[in-house]
Every structure is written in C-alpha cells, then in structure tokens.
Design a protein around this motif. Structure first.
Motif, PDB file in Angstrom:
ATOM      1  N   SER A  93       0.832  -1.198   0.000  1.00  0.00           N
ATOM      2  CA  SER A  93       0.000   0.000   0.000  1.00  0.00           C
ATOM      3  C   SER A  93       0.872   1.256   0.000  1.00  0.00           C
ATOM      4  CB  SER A  93      -0.940  -0.004   1.216  1.00  0.00           C
ATOM      5  OG  SER A  93      -0.218  -0.146   2.409  1.00  0.00           O
ATOM      6  N   ALA A  94       0.227   2.420   0.000  1.00  0.00           N
ATOM      7  CA  ALA A  94       0.940   3.689  -0.036  1.00  0.00           C
ATOM      8  C   ALA A  94       1.018   4.286   1.362  1.00  0.00           C
ATOM      9  CB  ALA A  94       0.245   4.666  -0.982  1.00  0.00           C
ATOM     10  N   ALA A  95       2.120   4.964   1.637  1.00  0.00           N
ATOM     11  CA  ALA A  95       2.315   5.562   2.951  1.00  0.00           C
ATOM     12  C   ALA A  95       2.992   6.917   2.808  1.00  0.00           C
ATOM     13  CB  ALA A  95       3.158   4.649   3.834  1.00  0.00           C
ATOM     14  N   TYR A  96       2.599   7.839   3.677  1.00  0.00           N
ATOM     15  CA  TYR A  96       3.300   9.108   3.795  1.00  0.00           C
ATOM     16  C   TYR A  96       4.253   8.976   4.970  1.00  0.00           C
ATOM     17  CZ  TYR A  96       4.249  14.081   4.363  1.00  0.00           C
ATOM     18  OH  TYR A  96       4.877  15.304   4.460  1.00  0.00           O
ATOM     19  N   VAL A  97       5.540   9.124   4.714  1.00  0.00           N
ATOM     20  CA  VAL A  97       6.572   8.846   5.712  1.00  0.00           C
ATOM     21  C   VAL A  97       7.314  10.116   6.083  1.00  0.00           C
ATOM     22  CG1 VAL A  97       8.694   7.553   6.180  1.00  0.00           C
ATOM     23  CG2 VAL A  97       6.837   6.482   4.882  1.00  0.00           C
ATOM     24  N   ILE A  98       7.374  10.387   7.379  1.00  0.00           N
ATOM     25  CA  ILE A  98       8.225  11.440   7.911  1.00  0.00           C
ATOM     26  C   ILE A  98       9.376  10.747   8.630  1.00  0.00           C
ATOM     27  CG2 ILE A  98       8.402  13.404   9.473  1.00  0.00           C
ATOM     28  CD1 ILE A  98       5.441  13.908   9.102  1.00  0.00           C
ATOM     29  N   GLY A  99      10.564  10.869   8.090  1.00  0.00           N
ATOM     30  CA  GLY A  99      11.704  10.200   8.684  1.00  0.00           C
ATOM     31  C   GLY A  99      12.905  10.275   7.772  1.00  0.00           C
ATOM     32  N   GLU A 100      13.956   9.582   8.164  1.00  0.00           N
ATOM     33  CA  GLU A 100      15.186   9.601   7.397  1.00  0.00           C
ATOM     34  C   GLU A 100      15.448   8.238   6.783  1.00  0.00           C
ATOM     35  OE1 GLU A 100      18.432  11.774   9.062  1.00  0.00           O
ATOM     36  OE2 GLU A 100      17.113  13.244  10.015  1.00  0.00           O
ATOM     37  N   ALA A 101      16.680   8.016   6.330  1.00  0.00           N
ATOM     38  CA  ALA A 101      16.986   6.841   5.503  1.00  0.00           C
ATOM     39  C   ALA A 101      16.652   5.529   6.185  1.00  0.00           C
ATOM     40  CB  ALA A 101      18.463   6.859   5.112  1.00  0.00           C
ATOM     41  N   GLY A 102      16.833   5.468   7.492  1.00  0.00           N
ATOM     42  CA  GLY A 102      16.533   4.227   8.189  1.00  0.00           C
ATOM     43  C   GLY A 102      15.095   3.788   8.004  1.00  0.00           C
ATOM     44  N   LEU A 103      14.169   4.748   7.998  1.00  0.00           N
ATOM     45  CA  LEU A 103      12.751   4.431   7.860  1.00  0.00           C
ATOM     46  C   LEU A 103      12.327   4.331   6.401  1.00  0.00           C
ATOM     47  CD1 LEU A 103      10.000   3.935   9.115  1.00  0.00           C
ATOM     48  CD2 LEU A 103       9.702   6.415   9.327  1.00  0.00           C
ATOM     49  N   ALA A 115       4.196   8.170  -0.805  1.00  0.00           N
ATOM     50  CA  ALA A 115       3.403   9.188  -1.506  1.00  0.00           C
ATOM     51  C   ALA A 115       2.937  10.228  -0.490  1.00  0.00           C
ATOM     52  CB  ALA A 115       2.211   8.536  -2.202  1.00  0.00           C
ATOM     53  N   ASP A 116       2.332  11.297  -1.016  1.00  0.00           N
ATOM     54  CA  ASP A 116       1.800  12.323  -0.113  1.00  0.00           C
ATOM     55  C   ASP A 116       0.315  12.577  -0.345  1.00  0.00           C
ATOM     56  OD1 ASP A 116       1.900  13.649  -2.515  1.00  0.00           O
ATOM     57  OD2 ASP A 116       3.304  15.205  -1.862  1.00  0.00           O
ATOM     58  N   THR A 117      -0.338  11.731  -1.148  1.00  0.00           N
ATOM     59  CA  THR A 117      -1.794  11.780  -1.318  1.00  0.00           C
ATOM     60  C   THR A 117      -2.324  10.355  -1.392  1.00  0.00           C
ATOM     61  OG1 THR A 117      -1.590  11.866  -3.748  1.00  0.00           O
ATOM     62  CG2 THR A 117      -1.749  13.975  -2.573  1.00  0.00           C
ATOM     63  N   ASP A 118      -3.585  10.178  -1.029  1.00  0.00           N
ATOM     64  CA  ASP A 118      -4.265   8.879  -1.134  1.00  0.00           C
ATOM     65  C   ASP A 118      -3.446   7.762  -0.498  1.00  0.00           C
ATOM     66  OD1 ASP A 118      -6.386  10.044  -2.616  1.00  0.00           O
ATOM     67  OD2 ASP A 118      -5.173   9.920  -4.443  1.00  0.00           O
ATOM     68  N   PHE A 132       7.510  22.047   9.313  1.00  0.00           N
ATOM     69  CA  PHE A 132       6.110  22.419   9.535  1.00  0.00           C
ATOM     70  C   PHE A 132       5.237  21.901   8.403  1.00  0.00           C
ATOM     71  CE2 PHE A 132       2.524  25.381   9.187  1.00  0.00           C
ATOM     72  CZ  PHE A 132       2.030  25.324  10.483  1.00  0.00           C
ATOM     73  N   GLU A 133       5.756  21.961   7.173  1.00  0.00           N
ATOM     74  CA  GLU A 133       4.984  21.506   6.017  1.00  0.00           C
ATOM     75  C   GLU A 133       4.693  20.009   6.098  1.00  0.00           C
ATOM     76  OE1 GLU A 133       6.845  25.300   5.197  1.00  0.00           O
ATOM     77  OE2 GLU A 133       7.682  23.375   5.892  1.00  0.00           O
ATOM     78  N   ALA A 134       5.695  19.222   6.482  1.00  0.00           N
ATOM     79  CA  ALA A 134       5.496  17.770   6.574  1.00  0.00           C
ATOM     80  C   ALA A 134       4.504  17.424   7.683  1.00  0.00           C
ATOM     81  CB  ALA A 134       6.836  17.079   6.825  1.00  0.00           C
ATOM     82  N   ILE A 135       4.607  18.080   8.812  1.00  0.00           N
ATOM     83  CA  ILE A 135       3.680  17.819   9.917  1.00  0.00           C
ATOM     84  C   ILE A 135       2.263  18.222   9.524  1.00  0.00           C
ATOM     85  CG2 ILE A 135       3.092  18.498  12.276  1.00  0.00           C
ATOM     86  CD1 ILE A 135       6.146  18.714  12.777  1.00  0.00           C
ATOM     87  N   THR A 136       2.132  19.349   8.830  1.00  0.00           N
ATOM     88  CA  THR A 136       0.815  19.782   8.365  1.00  0.00           C
ATOM     89  C   THR A 136       0.212  18.767   7.402  1.00  0.00           C
ATOM     90  OG1 THR A 136       1.435  22.113   8.603  1.00  0.00           O
ATOM     91  CG2 THR A 136      -0.427  21.613   7.162  1.00  0.00           C
ATOM     92  N   ARG A 137       1.006  18.266   6.477  1.00  0.00           N
ATOM     93  CA  ARG A 137       0.538  17.248   5.545  1.00  0.00           C
ATOM     94  C   ARG A 137       0.083  16.003   6.302  1.00  0.00           C
ATOM     95  NH1 ARG A 137      -1.919  16.516   1.066  1.00  0.00           N
ATOM     96  NH2 ARG A 137      -0.617  18.197   0.181  1.00  0.00           N
TER      97      ARG A 137
END
Length: 276
Positions: A93-103, A115-118, A132-137
């Motif tokens: 499935s699709a995921a929006y990930v906030i993190g660095e290379a390890g994740l 992805a950042d939608t759906d 701030f933009e990533a947290i808002t998303r």
C-alpha cells in the motif's frame, strides 16, 4: 539474581544498543567482549534500537568505529519492525513517511509506495529535520482517514548538546491537532520483541533481553515473555527500580558482567544446543 536468570537454558540474546553497548559512540566496558562471546559460542543474537534514523549498515559502521564488530543482519531497528508490521497488515500500500533513511529504506524494502496523497498510512519516525509543512501534511492525511503509525514513543533523544525532541514529542503535536493517537511499534511494545525473535527463529522462553531502561527494555521483554537484565550504565539508576511495579530478572553493573553468563556455555554445550 543471576542464579534465577540461569534457571533454564539461554539460547538467544537480545540487547539494547545505547546505554548498554555504547554511550555517545564510545563502547562501554565489556561490550566488544560480549558480542565476541556470542559469536564465538554460536549464540543467536540481535542488537535492538528504537532509533529509526539510521539503517543497519549505518549502525554497524558506528559500532565498528567503537570497536564492536557485528554483521548488519544482527541489528533490528524500530524502523525495520514498523515496516515489517505494516507489510503484514496491508502489503504494497501507499504511505506518507516522515523520517530519514533508516525508515524510508525499510519501507521501500517491504514494498511500500511512498506518496503524499491517497495513502493508507502516515508513518512517523525520528528525524533531525522535522518541517512544519510535513507535519501539516500528516495532520491533513490523518484527518482524512489515513492510519497513524509511529516507530517509537520516545519524546527526546540524546545529543552532545543535550536532549532533542524525538518521535513521541512530534506525535503528541499531531495527536493534539487530530485527536488521533498513533500506534507505536517500537519498545515498549512487545511487538518489536516478537518480530526480533521471529527474525532469528528464537523462542521467548529461552531468550533474554538486556537493556538500560525499566520503562522500555525491561517492560517490553517482560511483556514478550522473556527474562530481562537491567544494566546500570544508561538511563535507569538502581535507586529508581523500586518505583516500578515490575522487576528485571537480574540487575548488573554493566554488560561486562553478562559476558561470564555467555562463557559458561562451553563450545561442546553450545554445539549440543544448536542440534536441538
């Protein structure tokens, strides 16, 4: 209490990294000898960490620089555990990930589309560059129905300058904005222990967890049905143990005191255990 620890065979060892094997990139006394003894006697083991920033390759290199030699496959991070858990829940499935290379690399390796939608999941890990933009998303995706997952609940992480805000602190911000609590995969969730045991084909009854924190290492080991060793070279002090309603199986000054427990398995005995 070490006698209690040895009441039944110990085939497999899990150990935390920071505060047990290393402190600020310096090996703690006995750490290299502990890993060497496990390898010498053929004992399966994994080094666990809630840190989701680095890949196993990065961490292996970090340990090597401190004098501790082990393969990448012997390192199990909260990022790897999170990606494995989600792959079992909803693979591909699709995921929006906030993190660095390890994740991000762990999620890629498990077949996820970033992805950042759906998206099905919002996955929060540790990073030194929260935006701030990533947290808002993330907030908007969760409010739209994406499931909220976080690698670990640690609210701060160490640095040479002092504590830094970590995954749990940012998760609290997102929760305040959405009303949705994340599902935390890393310690103290015993899920991380069970995925680690499964990775090396081990059983909780014959495994031991070594850690420096009562609230994560000892708790997750206990809830996974394992014996536990608390070493006093990290976060928890001896005077603080009584504050908790549970106890480790053994309390030792440091990892150097664990080495004799491994060495008591002679090569012949280790060979017999491997054949069982």
């Amino acid at each position: 209490m070490t006698t209690v620890l040895e009441d039944s065979p110990i085939h497999t060892w899990l150990t935390d990294m920071d505060g047990v094997l290393v402190h600020e990139n310096t090996a703690l006394p006995g750490a290299a000898e502990f890993i060497a003894a496990l390898q010498q006697f053929g004992r399966p083991f994994l080094v666990l960490t809630n840190n989701s920033i680095f890949t196993p390759r990065d961490l292996r290199a970090r340990l090597s620089r401190s004098g501790i030699e082990l393969p990448e496959a012997a390192i199990w991070t909260s990022a790897l555990a999170t990606a494995r858990f989600l792959a079992e829940q909803q693979p591909g499935s699709a995921a929006y990930v906030i993190g660095e290379a390890g994740l991000t690399s762990a999620m890629h390796d498990e077949g996820f589309i970033l992805a950042d939608t759906d998206v099905e999941f919002v996955v929060l890990g540790e990073t030194r560059t929260y935006s701030f933009e990533a947290i808002t998303r993330a907030i908007r995706l969760i409010r739209d129905g994406a499931k909220f997952i976080a690698t670990n609940p640690d609210v701060t992480g160490p640095s040479a300058e002092g504590p830094l805000p970590a995954t749990g602190a940012v998760a609290a911000m997102i929760t305040a904005a959405t009303g949705i609590q994340p599902y935390y995969v890393g310690k103290p969730n015993p899920l991380m222990m069970r995925t680690a045991l499964n990775r090396i084909g081990a059983h909780s009854e014959t495994s031991v967890m070594i850690g420096d924190r009562m609230d994560t290492d000892v708790k997750s080991g206990l809830e996974a049905g394992m014996r536990s060793v608390l070493v006093l070279t990290g976060s928890t002090r001896a005077s603080e143990i009584a504050q908790y309603p549970y106890r480790p199986t053994a309390v030792l000054d440091g990892i150097a005191d664990v080495v004799p427990l491994v060495e008591r398995l002679t090569p012949h005995e280790a060979e017999e255990l491997d054949e069982d």
